[in-house]
Design a protein around this motif. Structure first.
Motif, PDB file in Angstrom:
ATOM      1  N   UNK A  23       0.832  -1.200   0.000  1.00  0.00           N
ATOM      2  CA  UNK A  23       0.000   0.000   0.000  1.00  0.00           C
ATOM      3  C   UNK A  23       0.860   1.241   0.000  1.00  0.00           C
ATOM      4  N   UNK A  24       0.681   2.103  -0.998  1.00  0.00           N
ATOM      5  CA  UNK A  24       1.392   3.368  -1.069  1.00  0.00           C
ATOM      6  C   UNK A  24       0.444   4.499  -0.712  1.00  0.00           C
ATOM      7  N   UNK A  25       0.904   5.434   0.105  1.00  0.00           N
ATOM      8  CA  UNK A  25       0.089   6.591   0.464  1.00  0.00           C
ATOM      9  C   UNK A  25       0.310   7.703  -0.561  1.00  0.00           C
ATOM     10  N   UNK A  26      -0.760   8.132  -1.202  1.00  0.00           N
ATOM     11  CA  UNK A  26      -0.707   9.181  -2.207  1.00  0.00           C
ATOM     12  C   UNK A  26      -1.764  10.222  -1.870  1.00  0.00           C
ATOM     13  N   UNK A  27      -1.399  11.489  -1.926  1.00  0.00           N
ATOM     14  CA  UNK A  27      -2.345  12.581  -1.700  1.00  0.00           C
ATOM     15  C   UNK A  27      -2.989  12.940  -3.039  1.00  0.00           C
ATOM     16  N   UNK A  28      -4.308  12.980  -3.081  1.00  0.00           N
ATOM     17  CA  UNK A  28      -5.001  13.342  -4.316  1.00  0.00           C
ATOM     18  C   UNK A  28      -4.594  14.728  -4.813  1.00  0.00           C
ATOM     19  N   UNK A  29      -4.163  15.603  -3.892  1.00  0.00           N
ATOM     20  CA  UNK A  29      -3.708  16.930  -4.298  1.00  0.00           C
ATOM     21  C   UNK A  29      -2.451  16.852  -5.162  1.00  0.00           C
ATOM     22  N   UNK A  30      -1.704  15.745  -5.029  1.00  0.00           N
ATOM     23  CA  UNK A  30      -0.475  15.573  -5.803  1.00  0.00           C
ATOM     24  C   UNK A  30      -0.705  14.817  -7.110  1.00  0.00           C
ATOM     25  N   UNK A  31      -1.930  14.369  -7.345  1.00  0.00           N
ATOM     26  CA  UNK A  31      -2.262  13.686  -8.590  1.00  0.00           C
ATOM     27  C   UNK A  31      -2.681  14.723  -9.636  1.00  0.00           C
ATOM     28  N   UNK A  32      -2.275  14.487 -10.870  1.00  0.00           N
ATOM     29  CA  UNK A  32      -2.541  15.468 -11.913  1.00  0.00           C
ATOM     30  C   UNK A  32      -3.123  14.815 -13.160  1.00  0.00           C
ATOM     31  N   UNK A  33      -3.683  15.642 -13.997  1.00  0.00           N
ATOM     32  CA  UNK A  33      -4.132  15.224 -15.323  1.00  0.00           C
ATOM     33  C   UNK A  33      -3.118  15.748 -16.334  1.00  0.00           C
ATOM     34  N   UNK A  34      -2.578  14.836 -17.157  1.00  0.00           N
ATOM     35  CA  UNK A  34      -1.605  15.195 -18.183  1.00  0.00           C
ATOM     36  C   UNK A  34      -1.824  14.250 -19.361  1.00  0.00           C
ATOM     37  N   UNK A  35      -2.497  14.727 -20.372  1.00  0.00           N
ATOM     38  CA  UNK A  35      -2.854  13.849 -21.489  1.00  0.00           C
ATOM     39  C   UNK A  35      -1.658  13.512 -22.369  1.00  0.00           C
ATOM     40  N   UNK A  36      -0.477  14.121 -22.084  1.00  0.00           N
ATOM     41  CA  UNK A  36       0.730  13.777 -22.836  1.00  0.00           C
ATOM     42  C   UNK A  36       1.598  12.761 -22.101  1.00  0.00           C
ATOM     43  N   UNK A  37       1.249  12.463 -20.843  1.00  0.00           N
ATOM     44  CA  UNK A  37       2.139  11.656 -20.014  1.00  0.00           C
ATOM     45  C   UNK A  37       1.969  10.153 -20.229  1.00  0.00           C
ATOM     46  N   UNK A  39      -1.122   6.884 -21.751  1.00  0.00           N
ATOM     47  CA  UNK A  39      -2.365   6.610 -22.496  1.00  0.00           C
ATOM     48  C   UNK A  39      -3.598   6.981 -21.699  1.00  0.00           C
ATOM     49  N   UNK A  40      -3.510   6.873 -20.371  1.00  0.00           N
ATOM     50  CA  UNK A  40      -4.694   7.122 -19.537  1.00  0.00           C
ATOM     51  C   UNK A  40      -4.844   8.588 -19.151  1.00  0.00           C
ATOM     52  N   UNK A  41      -3.808   9.407 -19.297  1.00  0.00           N
ATOM     53  CA  UNK A  41      -3.926  10.836 -19.035  1.00  0.00           C
ATOM     54  C   UNK A  41      -3.800  11.251 -17.588  1.00  0.00           C
ATOM     55  N   UNK A  42      -3.439  10.320 -16.705  1.00  0.00           N
ATOM     56  CA  UNK A  42      -3.297  10.639 -15.282  1.00  0.00           C
ATOM     57  C   UNK A  42      -1.839  10.546 -14.861  1.00  0.00           C
ATOM     58  N   UNK A  43      -1.477  11.340 -13.848  1.00  0.00           N
ATOM     59  CA  UNK A  43      -0.169  11.242 -13.225  1.00  0.00           C
ATOM     60  C   UNK A  43      -0.388  10.933 -11.746  1.00  0.00           C
ATOM     61  N   UNK A  44      -0.075   9.696 -11.359  1.00  0.00           N
ATOM     62  CA  UNK A  44      -0.206   9.261  -9.970  1.00  0.00           C
ATOM     63  C   UNK A  44       1.196   9.086  -9.408  1.00  0.00           C
ATOM     64  N   UNK A  45       1.603   9.895  -8.429  1.00  0.00           N
ATOM     65  CA  UNK A  45       2.978   9.811  -7.917  1.00  0.00           C
ATOM     66  C   UNK A  45       3.361   8.381  -7.529  1.00  0.00           C
ATOM     67  N   UNK A  46       4.534   7.948  -8.008  1.00  0.00           N
ATOM     68  CA  UNK A  46       5.039   6.626  -7.684  1.00  0.00           C
ATOM     69  C   UNK A  46       4.645   5.543  -8.666  1.00  0.00           C
ATOM     70  N   UNK A  78     -10.220   7.251 -12.536  1.00  0.00           N
ATOM     71  CA  UNK A  78      -9.693   5.931 -12.194  1.00  0.00           C
ATOM     72  C   UNK A  78     -10.770   4.861 -12.328  1.00  0.00           C
ATOM     73  N   UNK A  79     -11.955   5.169 -11.836  1.00  0.00           N
ATOM     74  CA  UNK A  79     -13.058   4.208 -11.956  1.00  0.00           C
ATOM     75  C   UNK A  79     -13.382   3.936 -13.419  1.00  0.00           C
ATOM     76  N   UNK A  80     -13.454   4.988 -14.235  1.00  0.00           N
ATOM     77  CA  UNK A  80     -13.772   4.808 -15.649  1.00  0.00           C
ATOM     78  C   UNK A  80     -12.677   4.036 -16.381  1.00  0.00           C
ATOM     79  N   UNK A  81     -11.457   4.102 -15.871  1.00  0.00           N
ATOM     80  CA  UNK A  81     -10.343   3.374 -16.474  1.00  0.00           C
ATOM     81  C   UNK A  81     -10.259   1.927 -16.001  1.00  0.00           C
ATOM     82  N   UNK A  82     -11.211   1.522 -15.181  1.00  0.00           N
ATOM     83  CA  UNK A  82     -11.265   0.134 -14.734  1.00  0.00           C
ATOM     84  C   UNK A  82     -10.564  -0.145 -13.426  1.00  0.00           C
ATOM     85  N   UNK A  83     -10.043   0.898 -12.752  1.00  0.00           N
ATOM     86  CA  UNK A  83      -9.391   0.708 -11.457  1.00  0.00           C
ATOM     87  C   UNK A  83     -10.455   0.716 -10.368  1.00  0.00           C
TER      88      UNK A  83
END
Length: 312
Positions: A23-37, A39-46, A78-83
């Motif tokens: 289990x990794x602790x991630x703050x949603x404030x540190x998650x970003x949307x980046x459609x260039x990063x 295929x899914x367009x999300x940046x989840x730290x770690x 994340x839910x729409x991406x199947x997570x």
């Protein structure tokens, strides 16, 4: 997903390790949307270009309307991406917005105190006057609030009159009012029931001489037998809001239904409850996440895989 690392995250990480997971602790404030990063367009730290196998929501930091919208948007994505997201953004939105909680409980015929939500200060005063004439007091609550903060009585309680405050100044221009349920004993109490995977698993009484029974406001925790009536109501409330796990607050009432649901918490704390029960709550949450939620998501993913191309 958590904005704080402490007792709850340590409990969950230990339960995950016991199941061979990390289990990794991630703050949603540190998650970003980046459609260039990726295929899914999300940046989840770690996680680089990958996505987590599952997400368990432990806390979402407060912020501006725009910031909170983005954080919930990440959970929606994340839910729409199947997570599998536990609880997902839809469930959290239903419980964070107390008026929506009340509406859905009412639609499901779950007994709860009479409730009103209005942006009109004049209408709020008329509701209070009508209720007072019928012998009822009210509780004015912030629409978005937790831990019993900024709750205020309106009307007469124990011979003391509590006037309606200025909702524009203190309550963001919205009056969320619930009929006050007087304590049936002294000191008064309510119940917190933990529901995991649709099943009530453990309960406690929150006891206080004050009319607010939140542990954060000084109430003490006592063990409680999980009676069938409590379990049935808590499970019904959780189902009405489509929760993976929930802390359901219930109170005994002298009039109307004998037990009524006060609130449903979609990001429920359970440290006080864990102190008075032998049931391992973190383990139950992790087991349900892995054995039901994640397993179901993987079955659906396998069913949606494209069939191998047939050769002529």
């Amino acid at each position: 997903m958590t904005d704080e690392i402490g007792w709850h995250t340590r409990q969950l990480q230990a339960a995950l390790r016991a199941r061979g997971a990390v289990g990794r602790c991630v703050d949603l404030a540190d998650c970003n949307i980046d459609t260039t990063a990726a295929w899914h367009g999300l940046v989840i730290p770690g996680y680089g270009r990958e996505l987590p196998d599952a997400v368990l929501v432990r806390g979402i930091a407060g912020g501006s309307f725009e910031q909170v919208t983005k954080r919930l948007g990440v959970l929606h994505a994340l839910r729409e991406l199947g997570v599998p997201v536990y609880n997902d953004a839809r469930a959290i939105e239903r419980t964070v917005d107390k008026s929506m909680t009340s509406l859905l409980l009412h639609a499901a015929r779950i007994p709860a105190p009479a409730t009103w939500a209005t942006e009109s200060a004049a209408q709020a005063r008329r509701i209070a006057m009508r209720e007072m004439a019928a012998g009822h007091a009210l509780v004015l609550k912030p629409l978005f609030g937790s831990q019993g903060k900024n709750l205020q009585l309106v009307g007469e309680v124990d011979g003391v009159h509590h006037p309606m405050p200025d909702i524009d100044a203190r309550y963001a221009g919205l009056a969320y009012l619930q009929r006050f349920v007087p304590p049936m004993a002294s000191p008064g109490f309510d119940w917190r029931v933990m529901v995991v995977g649709g099943r009530a698993v453990t309960a406690m009484r929150r006891v206080s001489t004050h009319w607010i029974h939140n542990v954060a406001q000084g109430a003490r925790c006592e063990p409680a037998v999980l009676e069938p009536a409590l379990a049935q109501l808590a499970e019904g409330a959780s189902q009405a809001l489509d929760m993976d796990y929930a802390g359901v607050d219930l109170i005994a009432a002298a009039s109307g239904p004998k037990i009524q649901v006060l609130e449903v918490n979609g990001v429920a704390a359970w440290q006080g409850l864990q102190r008075v029960t032998g049931f391992n709550i973190a383990r139950a949450i992790v087991d349900d996440l892995l054995d039901r939620k994640l397993a179901q998501a993987r079955r659906l993913a396998q069913q949606s895989l494209p069939l191998p191309e047939r050769r002529a």
